[in-house]
Design an enzyme around this catalytic site. Structure first.
Site, PDB file in Angstrom:
ATOM      1  N   HIS A  65     -27.002  19.258 -15.745  1.00 29.11           N
ATOM      2  CA  HIS A  65     -26.959  20.500 -16.174  1.00 29.11           C
ATOM      3  C   HIS A  65     -25.835  21.184 -15.941  1.00 29.11           C
ATOM      4  O   HIS A  65     -25.573  22.487 -16.311  1.00 29.11           O
ATOM      5  CB  HIS A  65     -27.981  20.890 -15.259  1.00 29.11           C
ATOM      6  CG  HIS A  65     -29.236  20.328 -15.141  1.00 29.11           C
ATOM      7  ND1 HIS A  65     -30.056  21.412 -16.297  1.00 29.11           N
ATOM      8  CD2 HIS A  65     -29.905  19.479 -14.876  1.00 29.11           C
ATOM      9  CE1 HIS A  65     -31.364  20.680 -15.994  1.00 29.11           C
ATOM     10  NE2 HIS A  65     -31.263  19.932 -14.722  1.00 29.11           N
ATOM     11  N   LYS A 114     -30.149  36.913 -15.926  1.00 31.54           N
ATOM     12  CA  LYS A 114     -29.993  35.584 -15.507  1.00 31.54           C
ATOM     13  C   LYS A 114     -29.429  36.035 -14.235  1.00 31.54           C
ATOM     14  O   LYS A 114     -29.436  36.814 -13.000  1.00 31.54           O
ATOM     15  CB  LYS A 114     -28.937  34.996 -16.417  1.00 31.54           C
ATOM     16  CG  LYS A 114     -27.860  35.591 -17.120  1.00 31.54           C
ATOM     17  CD  LYS A 114     -26.829  35.415 -18.339  1.00 31.54           C
ATOM     18  CE  LYS A 114     -27.265  35.590 -19.613  1.00 31.54           C
ATOM     19  NZ  LYS A 114     -27.778  34.308 -19.886  1.00 31.54           N
ATOM     20  N   ARG A 115     -29.203  35.084 -13.775  1.00 32.30           N
ATOM     21  CA  ARG A 115     -27.990  34.586 -12.941  1.00 32.30           C
ATOM     22  C   ARG A 115     -26.827  35.442 -12.759  1.00 32.30           C
ATOM     23  O   ARG A 115     -26.400  35.431 -13.794  1.00 32.30           O
ATOM     24  CB  ARG A 115     -28.062  33.083 -11.705  1.00 32.30           C
ATOM     25  CG  ARG A 115     -28.976  32.626 -10.810  1.00 32.30           C
ATOM     26  CD  ARG A 115     -29.454  33.944  -9.652  1.00 32.30           C
ATOM     27  NE  ARG A 115     -28.936  33.516  -8.979  1.00 32.30           N
ATOM     28  CZ  ARG A 115     -28.797  32.630  -7.334  1.00 32.30           C
ATOM     29  NH1 ARG A 115     -30.172  32.105  -7.390  1.00 32.30           N
ATOM     30  NH2 ARG A 115     -27.780  32.458  -6.616  1.00 32.30           N
ATOM     31  N   LYS A 130     -36.611  32.395 -24.864  1.00 29.29           N
ATOM     32  CA  LYS A 130     -37.364  33.396 -24.169  1.00 29.29           C
ATOM     33  C   LYS A 130     -36.948  34.473 -24.671  1.00 29.29           C
ATOM     34  O   LYS A 130     -38.471  35.638 -25.518  1.00 29.29           O
ATOM     35  CB  LYS A 130     -37.536  33.726 -23.083  1.00 29.29           C
ATOM     36  CG  LYS A 130     -37.980  31.797 -21.546  1.00 29.29           C
ATOM     37  CD  LYS A 130     -37.283  32.948 -20.496  1.00 29.29           C
ATOM     38  CE  LYS A 130     -37.681  30.876 -19.659  1.00 29.29           C
ATOM     39  NZ  LYS A 130     -36.990  30.630 -19.089  1.00 29.29           N
ATOM     40  N   THR A 143     -31.965  28.906 -21.239  1.00 32.65           N
ATOM     41  CA  THR A 143     -33.195  29.165 -21.817  1.00 32.65           C
ATOM     42  C   THR A 143     -33.808  30.685 -21.720  1.00 32.65           C
ATOM     43  O   THR A 143     -34.585  30.967 -22.799  1.00 32.65           O
ATOM     44  CB  THR A 143     -33.893  27.920 -20.461  1.00 32.65           C
ATOM     45  OG1 THR A 143     -33.954  28.220 -19.317  1.00 32.65           O
ATOM     46  CG2 THR A 143     -33.810  26.731 -20.232  1.00 32.65           C
ATOM     47  N   LYS A 165     -21.192  33.716 -16.713  1.00 35.44           N
ATOM     48  CA  LYS A 165     -21.537  34.213 -17.333  1.00 35.44           C
ATOM     49  C   LYS A 165     -22.127  35.609 -17.599  1.00 35.44           C
ATOM     50  O   LYS A 165     -22.231  36.257 -18.904  1.00 35.44           O
ATOM     51  CB  LYS A 165     -23.490  34.243 -17.300  1.00 35.44           C
ATOM     52  CG  LYS A 165     -24.031  32.511 -16.732  1.00 35.44           C
ATOM     53  CD  LYS A 165     -25.774  33.288 -15.563  1.00 35.44           C
ATOM     54  CE  LYS A 165     -26.132  31.900 -14.920  1.00 35.44           C
ATOM     55  NZ  LYS A 165     -26.226  30.944 -16.043  1.00 35.44           N
TER      56      LYS A 165
HETATM   57  C1  26Q Z   1     -26.265  21.704  -4.935  1.00 33.49           C
HETATM   58  C2  26Q Z   1     -25.339  21.667  -3.888  1.00 33.49           C
HETATM   59  C3  26Q Z   1     -26.015  22.752  -2.971  1.00 33.49           C
HETATM   60  C4  26Q Z   1     -26.407  23.353  -3.097  1.00 33.49           C
HETATM   61  C5  26Q Z   1     -26.897  23.824  -4.249  1.00 33.49           C
HETATM   62  C6  26Q Z   1     -27.121  23.348  -5.625  1.00 33.49           C
HETATM   63  C7  26Q Z   1     -27.447  23.532  -6.673  1.00 33.49           C
HETATM   64  C8  26Q Z   1     -28.477  24.506  -6.451  1.00 33.49           C
HETATM   65  C9  26Q Z   1     -28.435  24.991  -7.994  1.00 33.49           C
HETATM   66  C10 26Q Z   1     -26.128  23.823  -7.769  1.00 33.49           C
HETATM   67  C11 26Q Z   1     -27.198  24.095  -8.770  1.00 33.49           C
HETATM   68  C12 26Q Z   1     -27.686  24.387  -9.601  1.00 33.49           C
HETATM   69  C13 26Q Z   1     -28.766  25.235 -10.607  1.00 33.49           C
HETATM   70  C14 26Q Z   1     -28.238  24.702 -11.719  1.00 33.49           C
HETATM   71  C15 26Q Z   1     -28.658  25.710 -12.738  1.00 33.49           C
HETATM   72  O1  26Q Z   1     -29.671  26.138 -12.450  1.00 33.49           O
HETATM   73  N1  26Q Z   1     -28.065  24.738 -14.227  1.00 33.49           N
HETATM   74  C16 26Q Z   1     -28.191  25.526 -15.351  1.00 33.49           C
HETATM   75  O2  26Q Z   1     -29.540  25.089 -15.339  1.00 33.49           O
HETATM   76  C17 26Q Z   1     -30.127  25.048 -16.450  1.00 33.49           C
HETATM   77  C18 26Q Z   1     -31.717  24.187 -17.354  1.00 33.49           C
HETATM   78  O3  26Q Z   1     -30.460  23.008 -17.900  1.00 33.49           O
HETATM   79  C19 26Q Z   1     -28.923  25.048 -18.281  1.00 33.49           C
HETATM   80  O4  26Q Z   1     -30.409  25.826 -19.019  1.00 33.49           O
HETATM   81  C20 26Q Z   1     -28.275  26.006 -17.591  1.00 33.49           C
HETATM   82  O5  26Q Z   1     -27.262  26.065 -18.388  1.00 33.49           O
HETATM   83  C21 26Q Z   1     -27.766  25.741 -16.451  1.00 33.49           C
HETATM   84  O6  26Q Z   1     -26.591  26.294 -15.364  1.00 33.49           O
END
Ligand code: 26Q
Length: 826
Positions: A360, A552-553, A664, A660, A558
């Site tokens: 991702h 979004k976050r 939406k 995503t 972003k």
């Molecule tokens: C990993 C290790 C330790 C702590 C946190 C994490 C961690 C947690 C969540 C790393 C990444 C995430 C989330 C990532 C994320 O949301 N990525 C998004 O995924 C979407 C679905 O595929 C995409 O549409 C977005 O572009 C992408 O940023």
């Protein structure tokens, strides 16, 4: 209560009244909304659990490969409305409650979001569960039963404050505990090596700690309700055995410490959505999750097939949602080798047939690594297995392809030597998985060309693309009932199943009367959102203004700060250019920042300061309003998205894997202003370039700019409007009496090299925003474009994504050994 399928209003009402005897006391006047909500949930749980049983039985006889979706995050949102729609008993429930004097839609607001995730990746997992159930697949979601999901956000004097999420404060009506499927998980300790009589080496792990994993099942109702699958969430508990040893020895204190330690593992969701420095608890959380899930998958397999492991690859696939569940690979290896006494190579071949991995992100800082020291301490046996896999990979694969190439070995090794010796989780995934996928076309190409070029060379058919999707049930049917009703009137067939049917709208895009109806729905939704904004922020907004939305976050990539610079530029022009005019616009933000992400929090503060100043400046004459809605989450998204005119998708090209929210918003008739990044590119392809506002540098141009040496000051000196805006961060214009309070943002853009190329895209963004304004002034033109956006979103149905997973990944069973050889191996 014998016929849970019963769907008449009278029966449903009787069912709710029955459960009210459990959720409320007999004083009828005092029955709370929460009691009604719970009774209603229990009433439909009768139906849900009946269908769940039918589904399990159907899947047991079907002999199809079962899908195990492993994800540390699920952003399910609220469940009641969605479940009612998918079971097709929304109207019945509404009438039944009406007869009891209760408004169903009021009850929805009482429901708590299931917020067991951060953002896109977690919401994607939730959409995929919906689609897998809708497509009647035998699928199980595995996750963690966090006691506290993503923090709740408040603003104090414009700054983000985090408070704990209490989604289970009063218990959740949707989860069912399944003690019979409890697991044990081992941690710490040491490995003992024994050489047996024939020189056979066996390794025994003597763990230092035992944790219990208790499963909580949340039913996942597919559209039309035929299939109900399960999301199984693991909660950590102290091993009762451990507690009692200490307790009996009179050591009450240490018994409690052990209990707390164990329960800490599933206590809280990590609020980072980029990989932060490797924290021991996060590592243990990941392993706890993987060990519980893998052993549950094995138990369920053995229940059906006993020890006939030859069936395993054709019956089981394990999809890893990013690298967070990578330890599942190592755990499966360990169980086969240590528990089942398989030969190493047999275990390894099996793993290579059942795991698939979804990437991702391309951001280097987000690629997970875990220090070897930590690994060694917590999972000594697993580290050995990682080393063995690495040895196999470097000797059998890398050395065959590039004999004696030390640089290649170093680059591809599962172990990084610098800056600290650590395990590269993505490499472990790519080496093991039989398929690796990116989440949008451009992202998957960049995975091949930039992220894993050597792996791509080694295994050219391993890397594939599955463009993300969203469920049209929650993201249109449930959240936008007015538009759904209009679509039902004009579209033949069930668009909520086959979203490509929306293309039927294309012939109506020029129809003045349809345009009027479409925009009347939008106007209604904007009015509703205006009310929410008033309640939440005490800001009055005009529903006839253009609603410009970025939800979004919060992340530098972003580029919420690019949006902010544009707002500040408009404000400057309103104050300084006497002839300047524009259509009134409401800028709407929703975003949580990771609590430790300093600049993200500064950007939130800056947006709130700018909002306060602009909203209270009479000279603006209401041309601009800025609204930052606190505590952005799924249920708030469901209110904002149907009301949006413009969707901000403005990441630096090459940085957003897919996105995503872009899908939406477009599905609900918002036009996109965006860069050529992630799924924006595919959205542009579907709607046509004339129906989207594209600006800024593309991936190639960004790469070129990076090669040439990027100079942010160049833009500062060249563009006087940009200069005014950036300099205002130094003044007290937006922070009266506290000059320079916002300077960190200016510094990141000018002094720290503007890593996300905000200044390079600023001018082109402003030009495109001017086009947005001019287009919006032509309401027929805008209506046509909005209709065409809704009409063109068929591709982004998550059912299509799941069919792609099925076709490209899950139905592909890599052949290694013959079935007979497998029987011999075990
Ligand atoms: C990993 C290790 C330790 C702590 C946190 C994490 C961690 C947690 C969540 C790393 C990444 C995430 C989330 C990532 C994320 O949301 N990525 C998004 O995924 C979407 C679905 O595929 C995409 O549409 C977005 O572009 C992408 O940023």
């Amino acid at each position: 209560m014998d016929h849970p399928q019963a769907q008449t209003v009278a029966e449903f009402k009787a069912r709710i009244e029955h459960y009210l005897t459990q959720t409320a006391l007999p004083d009828k006047a005092a029955i709370s909304a929460k009691a009604y909500l719970k009774a209603t949930c229990m009433a439909i749980n009768d139906v849900i659990h009946h269908r769940l049983h039918e589904t399990v039985q159907r899947h047991q006889t079907a002999q199809s490969r079962s899908i195990n979706y492993l994800s540390l995050e699920y952003l399910m949102g609220r469940m009641l409305s969605n479940n009612l729609h998918n079971l097709d008993c929304f109207a019945v429930a509404a009438e039944a409650l009406q007869a009891l004097g209760v408004e169903l839609t009021d009850l929805f607001e009482e429901g708590h979001d299931l917020a067991l995730g951060n953002g896109g990746l977690g919401r994607l997992a939730a959409c995929y569960l919906d689609s897998m159930a809708t497509l009647e697949l035998d699928a199980m979601g595995y996750g963690i039963h966090y006691q506290h999901g993503l923090f709740e956000q408040q603003f104090h004097h414009g700054r983000q404050i985090e408070t704990p999420d209490e989604w289970r404060e009063y218990g959740s009506p949707w989860e069912v505990c399944r003690p019979e499927a409890e697991q044990e998980v081992f941690l710490y300790g040491h490995v003992e090596i024994d050489t047996g009589e024939q020189g056979k080496v066996t390794k025994t792990w003597h763990p230092g700690q035992i944790i219990r994993g208790v499963p909580w099942d949340v039913p996942v109702v597919g559209y039309r309700g035929k299939t109900v699958n399960t999301l199984r969430l693991w909660e950590s508990r102290a091993s009762s055995h451990f507690d009692w040893v200490a307790f009996n020895e009179g050591n009450y204190q240490s018994a409690h410490i052990a209990k707390n330690q164990a329960e800490t593992i599933s206590k809280v969701l990590y609020p980072n959505d980029d990989t932060a420095a490797g924290k021991e608890l996060r590592f243990i959380q990941q392993y706890f999750f993987c060990a519980c899930s893998i052993n549950d998958i094995l138990a369920r397999f053995q229940e059906r097939f006993g020890d006939d492991w030859s069936q395993f690859p054709s019956q089981v696939v394990i999809q890893l949602n990013d690298t967070h569940p990578t330890l599942a690979i190592v755990e499966l290896m360990r169980v086969f080798i240590d528990q089942h006494q398989w030969a190493w190579h047999d275990a390894w071949e099996m793993c290579q047939q059942v795991f698939a991995y979804t990437n991702h992100t391309l951001l280097p800082e987000a690629l997970e690594t875990w220090s070897v020291d930590l690994f060694q301490r917590v999972l000594p046996r697993h580290l050995e297995i990682v080393y063995e896999i690495n040895e196999w990979f470097l000797n059998q694969v890398v050395n065959q392809q590039w004999p004696g190439d030390v640089a290649k070995r170093r680059a591809l090794s599962l172990i990084a030597e610098t800056p600290e010796k650590s395990v590269r989780m993505a490499h472990l995934c790519v080496v093991t998985a039989y398929r690796v996928n990116g989440v949008a076309a451009i992202h998957s190409e960049l995975v091949k060309s930039d992220l894993f070029p050597e792996f791509h060379q080694l295994w050219p058919s391993k890397l594939v693309n599955v463009t993300n999707g969203i469920t049209p049930r929650r993201w249109l049917k449930v959240c936008n009932p007015k538009l759904s009703e209009l679509l039902d009137q004009h579209i033949v067939g069930d668009w909520a199943l086959d979203l490509t049917q929306l293309a039927q709208l294309k012939s109506l895009a020029d129809d003045a009367s349809f345009q009027q109806k479409f925009m009347a729905v939008k106007r209604h939704n904007k009015q509703c959102l205006a009310q929410t904004i008033w309640q939440q922020c005490q800001i009055r907004v005009d529903p006839d203004a253009l609603f410009d939305v970025q939800i979004k976050r919060l992340h530098e990539y972003k580029r919420q700060h690019l949006n902010l610079l544009h707002i500040m530029a408009l404000y400057w022009r309103i104050l300084n250019e006497p002839d300047f005019t524009m259509h009134p616009r409401v800028f709407i933000f929703g975003a949580k920042a990771a609590p430790g992400y300093y600049l993200a929090k500064e950007i939130i503060y800056a947006i709130n300061c700018v909002a306060e100043t602009i909203n209270n400046d009479a000279r603006v004459k209401g041309l601009i309003k800025v609204v930052f809605l606190p505590n952005y989450r799924v249920s708030l998204a469901e209110k904002i998205i149907p009301a949006a005119d413009l969707s901000e998708q403005i990441s630096t090209a090459g940085k957003e894997a897919s996105g995503t929210g872009n899908m939406k918003l477009a599905l609900n008739g918002a036009l996109t202003i965006g860069t050529m990044d992630g799924a924006n590119i595919e959205i542009a392809e579907e709607v046509g370039r004339e129906n989207i506002f594209i600006f800024g540098l593309n991936v190639e141009q960004i790469k070129q700019l990076n090669n040439e040496h990027y100079e942010p000051w160049h833009y500062y000196h060249q563009d006087s409007l940009l200069r005014h805006v950036l300099d205002s961060f130094l003044s007290d214009q937006f922070t009266p009496g506290r000059p320079g309070e916002l300077s960190a943002i200016r510094d990141s853009l000018l002094e720290a090299g503007d890593p996300y190329r905000v200044l390079a895209d600023f001018q082109s963004y402003c030009v495109e925003q001017q086009r947005v304004n001019d287009t919006f002034c032509n309401s027929a033109r805008w209506a046509k474009m909005a209709i065409l956006n809704t009409a063109s979103m068929g591709k982004f149905n998550s059912d299509r994504s799941i069919n792609d997973y099925q076709r490209l990944i899950w139905s592909q069973i890599p052949q290694k050994k013959t079935l007979q050889q497998w029987s011999q191996a075990s």
